[in-house]
Design an enzyme around this catalytic site. Structure first.
Site, short mmCIF file in Angstrom:
data_model
loop_
_atom_site.label_atom_id
_atom_site.label_comp_id
_atom_site.label_asym_id
_atom_site.label_seq_id
_atom_site.Cartn_x
_atom_site.Cartn_y
_atom_site.Cartn_z
N ALA A 105 0.80 -1.23 0.00
CA ALA A 105 0.00 0.00 0.00
C ALA A 105 0.83 1.28 0.00
O ALA A 105 0.25 2.37 0.08
CB ALA A 105 -1.01 0.04 1.15
N GLY A 160 2.27 2.63 -2.50
CA GLY A 160 1.82 3.37 -3.69
C GLY A 160 0.44 3.98 -3.47
O GLY A 160 0.14 5.06 -3.99
#
Ligand code: RIB
Length: 308
Positions: free
Chosen positions: A253, A255
């Site tokens: 997560a 990104g």
């Protein structure tokens, strides 16, 4: 409270095991403790945007979950965070999305998703939601819901004059029509390579890939480079922005936190370069913690890191 930011995308429950290494084909390994926590690229980005904004605004999330306990828990989490959940739809016919995640000792992950209800979110349902969330300026999407829903929603939002941001994950090829409607795209190296055919190995190749995306019609391109930071490219900017060095526990997560944080910063009027700096700090903090939504930092934590 009117939502300024809309996130359209997936919601999953993540089942996570950390181990010394990720299993290969046919391999069984013994890992560490099991962690179950809310995830899904859409939900992670919506939650990051909600948690990181400086005012008391509401992020509206458009998604679909099952009527099972996972869906109920997900909605509860969104409500507790203060999000507008009117358009987190409930699907009687499919279970909520689930992701099986392995994390190795360097914090790298491998993810397998059973989309469930996410695969049933239609363009008509998104369109209905959009008509009831007036005045939103920003919309953020990913590729974990049906592609035709993504394509139609992007076209509709661009027509309404909204600033459309696409995080093109998980990686897949896109039709050229999408790009001209994008204010901003935030691929990682793998996604940028799939979209442009350019393998990203350094700033020069990132610039080349970004140039191709600009030719296709995207106004602003931000290629995320993991621990190295992010490369930003538009008509006036051509810049590598570094990430703070941290010890990674779980990169899951990162990104998503980056994209959610960047949209928050831009919606608050920050420049693209300042927005990316803010997003790099938020993503760096998230990789020092286990899980997806459980790893999203608060605004105060990001600002403290920025000051430091
Ligand atoms: O980007 C991380 C997310 O990918 C996880 O939360 C998982 O649910 C998958 O959607």
């Amino acid at each position: 409270m009117l939502a300024k930011i809309i996130v359209i995308g997936s919601s999953n429950t993540d089942m996570v095991v950390k181990a010394a290494h990720l299993p290969g084909p046919g391999e069984t390994i013994l890992g560490g403790t099991f962690l179950m926590n809310p995830g899904g690229k859409g939900a992670n980005q919506a939650m990051a945007a909600q948690r990181l904004q400086s005012n008391q605004g509401q992020v509206a999330f458009v998604a679909k979950v099952g009527t099972d306990i996972f869906g109920q828990q997900a909605i509860q989490g969104f409500e507790q965070a203060g999000m507008d959940t009117r358009f987190v739809l409930k699907d009687e016919s499919s279970p909520s999305g689930v992701a099986l995640i392995g994390v190795d000792e360097r914090g790298e992950n491998s993810i397998m998703v059973a989309p469930g209800a996410n695969a049933n979110l239609t363009a008509a349902e998104v369109s209905r939601a959009l008509s009831e969330i007036p005045n939103a300026e920003w919309v953020l999407l990913q590729l974990e819901i049906p592609l035709d829903t993504v394509e139609n929603s992007i076209a509709e939002c661009a027509k309404k004059g909204m600033k459309v941001v696409l995080n093109p994950a998980p990686a897949q090829k896109l039709s050229d029509d999408i790009f001209k409607n994008l204010y901003l795209i935030t691929p990682n190296e793998t996604e940028a390579e799939l979209l442009t055919g350019v393998a990203i190995t350094d700033t020069n190749t990132a610039r080349k890939a970004a140039g191709i995306l600009r030719e296709k019609g995207v106004e602003n391109i931000v290629i995320t480079l993991g621990a190295k930071g992010a490369f930003v490219y538009n008509s006036t900017t051509d810049l590598l922005i570094l990430s703070p060095i941290v010890e990674a526990v779980d990169t899951t997560a990162a990104g998503d936190v980056f994209s959610g944080a960047l949209v928050v910063a831009l919606s608050e009027g920050k420049s693209l370069a300042d927005g990316i700096t803010f997003a790099c700090q938020a993503a760096a903090l998230s990789v020092t913690r286990m899980g997806a939504q459980s790893s999203i930092p608060s605004r105060g934590e990001v600002e403290a890191l920025l000051k430091g």
